[in-house]
Each structure stands twice: as C-alpha cells, then as structure tokens.
Scaffold this motif. Structure first.
Motif, short mmCIF file in Angstrom:
data_model
loop_
_atom_site.label_atom_id
_atom_site.label_comp_id
_atom_site.label_asym_id
_atom_site.label_seq_id
_atom_site.Cartn_x
_atom_site.Cartn_y
_atom_site.Cartn_z
N SER A 1 -7.40 -0.94 7.59
CA SER A 1 -7.82 -0.48 6.27
C SER A 1 -6.84 0.55 5.72
N PRO B 1 -10.98 -2.06 1.93
CA PRO B 1 -12.16 -1.41 2.50
C PRO B 1 -12.39 -1.87 3.94
N GLY C 1 -8.26 -1.26 -5.23
CA GLY C 1 -9.24 -0.19 -5.35
C GLY C 1 -9.61 0.08 -6.79
N ASN D 1 -9.12 -6.90 -2.98
CA ASN D 1 -9.67 -5.70 -2.35
C ASN D 1 -8.68 -4.59 -2.07
N SER D 2 -7.39 -4.79 -2.29
CA SER D 2 -6.42 -3.75 -1.95
C SER D 2 -6.21 -2.73 -3.06
N GLU E 1 0.83 -1.20 0.00
CA GLU E 1 0.00 0.00 0.00
C GLU E 1 0.86 1.25 0.00
N GLY F 1 -5.00 -0.61 2.43
CA GLY F 1 -5.80 -0.18 1.29
C GLY F 1 -7.07 -0.97 1.10
#
Length: 496
Positions: free
Chosen positions: A301, A307, A328, A325-326, A256, A305
């Motif tokens: 989160s 949610p 975005g 999910n990281s 991230e 990154g």
C-alpha cells in the motif's frame, strides 16, 4: 503508441512499383478509395541544430502493394526525411504500435524535424503548437515513418482485403515488403538499416527484422524499441501470475514516488529489490495471515498508494486495480503513466470505466496536428481524415492464429531477437522505457534482456529508463536524454 489494454500475408503480396510521375500515377489509379489518395509530394527544408544547419528533403507519399493476381491490394502512406551529408547515411524505418496506431506519435513526438509542444504543463491538447525539434534524429540518421494499413492515410483496396493485413505475421511481411520497396526505389542497399518501434511496434520491429532477413534478403544493423511488448505472458497475466506481478510492481512504485514528489532512483531500487524477493516469494506461496499479512499488505500500500484493504482483497496481485485506486481522493491514474492522475468521472463505479487520461486526452492531438503539418509544411493535401488510432484494427487483429486477442498472452518476440543476435554479428538493440509506464512495465523488458544468453547479449543490448511513462518523450528533458543515448547507439557506442 499502443492501446493494447483495449483489446492492449497469409496473403502473399508481391512488391509493387511506385509510378514515376504524378500524371502516370493518377491515370493508373483504380477507382474507389485509392482515388482519394494524392500524388507524392517532395519538398526541401532546413533543420536548425546547435551546430550547422542541416539541409534535408522530405517525401510524403505512398507505396503500392499487389496480390498474386496482379491487383493492387493497398496503398501505404509514409514520410521520408533524407539529409545532406556523407554517404551512406543510416536510414531508420519507424512505426508505432497498437495494433492500429499511426506513426504520428514517434514522428511529431520524438524523432522527426518538428515536435508538438503541449504547453507549459505538458498536457494541453486543445491548442498544441508545432515547433522545431532540437532533438531530431535526422541529425544522425535518415528517417522513414510508416503508417501500417488501416492507420494514418494507409488504405486497403476493400474491407475484405484489409483483413489480410491484420495479424502478426501478415503485418510483419507487408511492412518488410514496403521497406524493401523503399530501399530498392531509393538505392539505399549500402545504408545501415535500423528499425524503431514503440509499444506493439517494438514487438513488430523484431518480426519485421526477421521477415526482412528471411523473405527480402535485407539485414538490419539494429533495433530501437521504445516501451515494447516483448513477452505477452508477462504483460497479460499480472492478475494471477507471481512473476508477472513482481515485474509490474516497480512501475507502480515509480508512479507513487512521482505523485509524492519523492522520486529518486535509490528509492525505486529498494522497491525493485522488494518486488523480486519478498513480494515474489509471498505471492507464490500460501496466503498470509495475521500480523504477517498486515505488514505485507501495508508495505505494498505504501509503495503504490493503493488502499490496504484493496491490496489485501487481491492478496497483493494488483493487476489493473491500481488505475482506480492509486490516485486517492476521487482520482484515477493513467495506465500510460501512473504518476498522472485526473478526477475520476465515475467515482461510484467499482472499476475504472473512463477513457485513459493520456491516450484519450492530450496525445490525441498528434493526429490533427499531423494532418495540418502534412498539408502546410509537406505539401501533401489529402481528402481523407488522418486515422491516428483505429480500434477496429485492434479488435480484428490475429494473434498467433487467434482472432479477437486471446493469443496475445503467448505472443513473444524473444526467439526473433535471439536469432537476429546470433546470425547478424553487427546487430544491436537499444530498449527504452519510462519508469512509471504500467502498459509495458520496464521490469518485464529487464527480465527478458537479463535472460538472453550472455554470449549473444554482452555489449550488444542495452536497457535505458527515463522519467515518465509509456510516451516519456512528451517530456522535453526525457526526450533530450533519450536523444543523447540514441546518438551514442548509432555512433556504435553504448549509452551511458
């Protein structure tokens, strides 16, 4: 290189002999697959370095293995580079992981005299170029790259025979025999001997070093492990084990930070402290509620990154959910480098179902480039295709007596390393990782090294971490940094 997430003799083999002449080799070859394997090719080359040019000899060929009945069981492909210089030079035996990966990754990505250039952005596999490697390890060690049975151009006599190579102990024993054959054939007994293994290959290196000691009477001076699997109990339990999850978290935070262009070692150090304190303790306790839960999941989160609702649904155990999910905005990240995001081809799916953007993307070019390199530079003209990744080997692998992969969660190389450090006074280890590698997170190796007995580990083990992921060497800057650290390791010093 490994593809462990896709899961990632004991057949007694007697040392065979390499035929001394190509004509004799051709006459003695049995029919079948072995008839497609050409004779060895020996060529002379020069490596340009910052100092004086280095003259070296390259051998592309095979070594033979036989069963107790005297029948040939396998031909194993290898490429050796031997440079002119004071004798005895060290010799390093290198292999990749998988299980089921050929050595082209380490060969053309890191240590060999040539390296693949993936273009200005570092991710173009459609038109890769092969260039001189300014950071070739040939400058301080001779090199022997080995493709285990079922990979590259290495083949067993039959499918039934191949099974006897596909397992932790069988594999280590066969590679130890191959190394012993090479050492004997080339009179390298006096040379300091090292092993280089990537991913499962790091695990393999520990097992091979033990097999060399126990079965071949050969003691290695050291092991270089790149992105290694050391403890399966950490690697395959991050979905419900607090310690495994805590050892994984810093790698996700590193990814991230890289995606936001905010990476610093100081920022990552804060994530490391959180992982081994509040994060670990909270995961080990009862579920949080109210404001405390919101603050905890919000912090995770921000670090990863992901949610906040996804983090909360899993109580903070991220496992493989980060891949989907990281990134975005409809992106999916590679497990091999979580800083690398590509458009998600299946945004409607609840879980990631696509090929990995790095493993199945530009790094696949290593296979085709190596086949061309072997023919046009090394004079080795094979009539078979070069198998870079063999998923059938991976599926059939025997882990601790268990076919199908269940035993991988208890696979461990730690006892081997402890024993090697204990009984070989000269033995040393260099472990290298990329910060944003989520396949084999660096926190897991750090934990293993930190828990070795100090009398064994002091000044003999080192952990070095670089910008990038599982194959951090695809970045020239990280490859150069690793080269410098490895050169210091071979010189007997500690990397800075």
């Amino acid at each position: 290189m490994s593809f462990m997430p896709r899961l990632l003799l004991s057949l007694a083999l007697l040392p065979g002999l390499v035929a001394p002449a190509a004509a004799q080799q051709a006459e003695s070859q049995p029919p079948g697959i072995f008839s497609l394997i050409p004779a060895d090719s020996i060529t002379e080359h020069r490596l340009s370095t910052e100092g004086s040019p280095l003259e070296y000899q390259a051998t592309a060929g095979t070594l033979d293995l036989y069963g107790q009945d005297g029948r040939q069981t396998a031909k194993v492909f290898y490429t050796a580079y031997v440079a002119e210089g004071p004798s005895p030079r060290p010799v390093t035996f290198a292999f990749n992981g998988g299980p089921g990966a050929a050595s082209a990754y380490l060969h053309l990505g890191l240590a060999g005299p040539k390296v693949v250039d993936f273009g200005l952005d570092g991710n173009s596999g459609t038109s890769p170029s092969l260039v001189d490697n300014p950071d070739s390890w040939l400058q301080f060690t001779d090199l022997v790259f080995i493709d285990p049975v079922g990979t590259g151009w290495s083949r067993a006599a039959s499918d039934d025979v191949a099974r006897s190579f596909y397992g932790v102990n069988q594999d280590a024993d066969s590679i130890a025999k191959l190394i012993a054959l090479y050492v004997q054939k080339n009179d390298r007994f006096q040379s300091p001997k090292y092993l280089l293994g990537e991913s499962y290959g790091g695990f393999r290196a520990a097992k091979v070093a033990t097999a060399l000691k126990d079965n071949q009477g050969l003691l290695v001076s050291g092991i270089i492990m790149l992105s290694p699997l050391l403890e399966g109990r950490f690697l395959f339990n991050s979905g419900d084990d607090p310690l495994s999850a805590a050892l994984q978290l810093p790698a996700l935070a590193a990814g991230e930070l890289e995606r936001r262009g905010a990476f610093t070692r100081e920022a990552l150090a804060e994530a490391e402290r959180f992982a081994m304190t509040d994060y670990l303790v909270t995961l080990a306790g009862p579920p949080l509620t109210g404001d405390a839960a919101g603050e905890f999941y919000s912090r995770i989160s921000t670090l990863t990154g992901m949610p906040e609702n996804v983090v909360a649904d899993s109580r903070g155990f991220l496992a493989d959910a980060y891949s989907k999910n990281s990134g975005g905005g409809g992106q999916i990240v590679s497990r091999y480098d979580v800083s690398y995001a590509r458009p998600d081809p299946y945004p409607e799916a609840a879980y990631g179902r696509n090929d990995d953007p790095i493993l199945d993307g530009y790094t696949r070019a290593y296979g085709g480039v190596f086949a061309s390199y072997a023919e046009h530079h090394l004079g080795y003209r094979s009539r078979m295709t070069y198998t870079l990744l063999n998923e059938e080997v991976n599926r059939r692998w025997e882990w601790n007596g268990d076919h199908g992969g269940g035993g991988r969660a208890i696979a461990s190389a730690v006892d081997d390393l402890r024993d090697l450090l204990s009984v070989i006074p000269e033995f040393r280890m260099l472990v290298a990782h990329g910060y944003s590698d989520a396949i084999t997170p660096y926190g897991m190796s750090r934990y293993v090294l930190d828990h070795l007995p100090p009398l064994l580990a002091a000044e003999r083990t080192s952990l070095q971490i670089y910008r990038g992921g599982h194959m951090f060497y695809t970045d020239p800057a990280s490859r150069k940094e690793f080269f410098d650290d490895t050169a210091a390791f071979f010189a007997g010093g500690a990397p800075e």
